[in-house]
Enzyme design. Structure first.
Site, short mmCIF file in Angstrom:
data_model
loop_
_atom_site.label_atom_id
_atom_site.label_comp_id
_atom_site.label_asym_id
_atom_site.label_seq_id
_atom_site.Cartn_x
_atom_site.Cartn_y
_atom_site.Cartn_z
N ARG A 82 0.86 -1.18 0.00
CA ARG A 82 0.00 0.00 0.00
C ARG A 82 0.90 1.23 0.00
O ARG A 82 1.55 1.52 1.00
CB ARG A 82 -0.90 -0.04 1.24
CG ARG A 82 -1.76 1.16 1.44
CD ARG A 82 -2.67 1.02 2.67
NE ARG A 82 -3.41 2.24 2.85
CZ ARG A 82 -3.15 3.15 3.79
NH1 ARG A 82 -2.21 2.95 4.69
NH2 ARG A 82 -3.86 4.25 3.85
N HIS A 126 -2.60 10.94 0.56
CA HIS A 126 -2.10 10.74 1.92
C HIS A 126 -1.44 12.05 2.35
O HIS A 126 -0.23 12.11 2.59
CB HIS A 126 -1.14 9.55 1.97
CG HIS A 126 -0.87 9.01 3.34
ND1 HIS A 126 -1.00 7.68 3.66
CD2 HIS A 126 -0.46 9.61 4.48
CE1 HIS A 126 -0.68 7.48 4.93
NE2 HIS A 126 -0.34 8.65 5.45
N GLU A 171 -7.05 8.66 6.11
CA GLU A 171 -7.30 9.38 7.36
C GLU A 171 -7.75 10.82 7.12
O GLU A 171 -7.04 11.77 7.51
CB GLU A 171 -6.06 9.33 8.25
CG GLU A 171 -5.63 7.93 8.60
CD GLU A 171 -4.45 7.88 9.57
OE1 GLU A 171 -3.86 8.92 9.85
OE2 GLU A 171 -4.14 6.78 10.06
N ASN A 300 -7.48 2.02 10.14
CA ASN A 300 -6.16 2.20 10.75
C ASN A 300 -6.35 2.20 12.26
O ASN A 300 -7.15 2.98 12.79
CB ASN A 300 -5.53 3.53 10.33
CG ASN A 300 -5.12 3.52 8.87
OD1 ASN A 300 -5.27 2.51 8.17
ND2 ASN A 300 -4.60 4.64 8.39
N TYR A 302 -4.28 2.08 16.12
CA TYR A 302 -3.04 2.13 16.90
C TYR A 302 -3.28 2.05 18.40
O TYR A 302 -2.53 1.39 19.11
CB TYR A 302 -2.26 3.42 16.59
CG TYR A 302 -1.69 3.45 15.19
CD1 TYR A 302 -0.46 2.89 14.91
CD2 TYR A 302 -2.42 4.01 14.14
CE1 TYR A 302 0.07 2.90 13.63
CE2 TYR A 302 -1.91 4.02 12.84
CZ TYR A 302 -0.66 3.46 12.60
OH TYR A 302 -0.17 3.46 11.32
N GLU A 380 -3.58 0.04 8.33
CA GLU A 380 -2.39 0.43 9.09
C GLU A 380 -2.52 -0.10 10.51
O GLU A 380 -3.59 0.00 11.12
CB GLU A 380 -2.22 1.95 9.20
CG GLU A 380 -1.73 2.64 7.96
CD GLU A 380 -1.53 4.14 8.16
OE1 GLU A 380 -1.26 4.57 9.31
OE2 GLU A 380 -1.65 4.87 7.17
O1 IFM Z 1 2.73 7.76 9.94
C1 IFM Z 1 1.35 7.82 10.10
C2 IFM Z 1 0.65 7.61 8.78
O2 IFM Z 1 1.07 8.51 7.81
C3 IFM Z 1 -0.85 7.77 8.96
N1 IFM Z 1 -1.33 6.94 10.03
C4 IFM Z 1 -0.63 6.98 11.29
C5 IFM Z 1 0.86 6.78 11.07
C6 IFM Z 1 1.61 6.85 12.41
O3 IFM Z 1 1.41 8.06 13.01
#
Ligand code: IFM
Length: 482
Positions: A82, A126, A171, A300, A302, A380
């Protein structure tokens, strides 16, 4: 960091394993091949905007190292990659003439991926808007959505015979609220009304671009969007705290999920932001344009967040805020000024983000319940840690291995419970330019030495390769022996 979940989970044989990057974070070559300036060039060259004054001028020099980087992906056995296209590399001012050298760059990348047996997954946006479009108002200007669709159409014409999945936006929450409300990201604007206009024009751009791609390549063309859906918890069952969580869900998630998947904005956002905007930028017919069938919804994930009702605590600009985003003098939380973000229990990554695989399970199960017919992909997931090169020349990034191990198992648990997840993309293939934190935070499963630009596959990369090879989550401890 010890693992918290079991090893050995098996994934379906047709599950897609890949890695992800983004153009400004890796390419460099910002003045080469006819590329025009983007908002991130301007922003990173503005003193004080990026930690240590870092810029993406060279980044990790992917622009000159495509063969080497594709060879690394092949060595890891990745099934998909990706990447994002730098709009200003293929269309320097974001409208009008396209730049053949830029088109050739991505065409060559895609050819090499196909030759290596790696499926190209292209993200159209992006965060690196052509500066010339920002000069006309950027995403706060409706015209940007139309320019985005024109660019998307051209990319479909040039790459559509080889790209396997198109992603319109990455995002959009960050583009709108970090870009135009807190100003922690490019273009660094602090205007809440513009941030809301940007939300809508990003949504409109998504719909128009998806339609443009399919008008060139056919209605069945795989199209997706990637959202950073915030998993936010209320600090208590007190209705005021629950309402605070709901307010964040609305402005973080529903303003995108609503139009894109349901064809409507949540009514609550109009009430929450009534003092800021009348939303007159939403024109008749827009919501029909925005809602397109998505082949995959990209997720995504985290970390999680915690909120309660109350005035926000003071933050230190430049430091990670309690909401996980780099704090600035202005809040990104438009219409949520009576929501207080609380610190979440650790452990934490180098971003200050809490490590909570259960948050991913909860998110995927909520999506399963709300959108049962919508296939998903984790586009992600990954972690920044302060890696070091050991005396043996290797990077024994056990913390990252544990993070990936636990999150991938969590994803599998959600799939067992009915979440329709089709693929997973580790963030990131390479250490890279982490936006306002510059090169200070390393997310790669491949280390980049920022002096020599040499690449070294970390233990996490070896472990991930073993997962891809076997389709089974390996024990974290084997990583150092692979
Ligand atoms: O690095 C970023 C990415 O560009 C977008 N999502 C979160 C990642 C980590 O912060």
């Amino acid at each position: 960091m010890a693992t918290t979940r079991p090893s050995g989970r098996q994934f379906p044989t047709d599950f897609l394993w890949g890695s992800a990057t983004a153009s400004y974070q890796i390419e460099g070559g910002v003045h080469e091949g006819g590329r025009g300036p983007s908002i991130w060039d301007t922003f990173s060259h503005t003193p004080g905007r990026v930690l240590n004054g870092d810029t993406g001028d060279v980044a990790v020099d992917h622009f000159h190292r495509v063969p080497q980087d594709v060879a690394i992906m092949r060595e890891l056995g990745l099934q998909a990659y990706r990447f994002s296209i730098a709009w200003s590399r293929v269309q320097p001012t974001g409208s009008g003439e396209f730049n053949q050298a830029g088109l050739d760059f991505y065409s060559d990348l895609v050819d090499r991926l196909v030759d290596a047996g790696i499926q190209p997954v292209a993200t159209l946006y992006h965060w690196d808007l052509p500066q010339a479009l920002e000069d006309e108002g950027g995403w706060a200007n409706r015209q940007t959505a139309y320019r985005f669709a024109d660019y998307a159409r051209r990319m479909a014409e040039v790459l559509g015979d080889r790209v396997r999945l198109w992603t319109t936006l990455n995002e959009p929450w960050c583009s709108a609220f970090l870009g135009y409300a807190s100003g922690a990201h490019a273009p660094g604007v602090t205007d809440d009304a513009k941030a809301l206009a940007a939300v809508h024009h990003l949504n409109l751009g998504h719909g128009l671009a998806a339609r443009a791609v399919r008008s060139v390549l056919g209605e069945g063309t795989p199209v997706s969007v990637t959202l950073n859906l915030h998993v936010t918890r209320a600090a208590s069952d007190d209705p005021a705290d629950v309402a605070a969580k709901h307010r964040i869900d609305t402005i973080a998630n529903e303003v995108f999920l609503g139009p894109m998947l349901l064809g409507a904005y949540p009514e609550q956002v109009f009430a929450d932001t009534a003092a800021i905007s009348d939303w007159a930028f939403v024109q008749d017919g827009d919501l029909e344009l925005i809602r397109v069938p998505l082949t995959l919804l990209g997720v995504n994930y985290y970390a999680t967040g915690l909120v309660r009702a109350g005035a926000p605590a003071a933050v230190t600009p430049g430091e990670p805020g309690p909401d996980g985003h780099r704090a600035a003098e202005h809040s990104p939380w438009v219409g949520a000024d009576q929501v207080e973000w609380l610190p979440v229990a650790g452990p934490y990554t180098a971003m200050g983000w809490n490590i909570e695989p259960q948050g991913l399970v909860d998110l995927l199960l909520e999506l399963r319940d709300r959108f049962p017919d919508q296939p998903l992909a984790i586009t992600e997931n990954g972690a920044a840690f302060a890696d070091e090169v050991s005396a043996d020349g290797r990077v024994h990034d056990a913390d990252r291995v544990a993070y990936l191990h636990d999150h991938i198992d969590a994803m599998g648990a959600a799939m067992d419970a009915g979440a329709d997840v089709r693929g997973y993309f580790v963030w990131s293939l390479l250490d890279n330019f982490e936006w306002a934190y510059g090169f200070d935070r390393r997310f790669g499963v491949v280390r980049v030495d920022y002096d020599t630009l040499e690449r070294t596959v970390k233990d996490s990369g070896r472990w991930y390769a073993e997962l891809v090879r076997t389709g089974t989550v390996p024990p974290a401890e084997v990583a150092a022996t692979l």
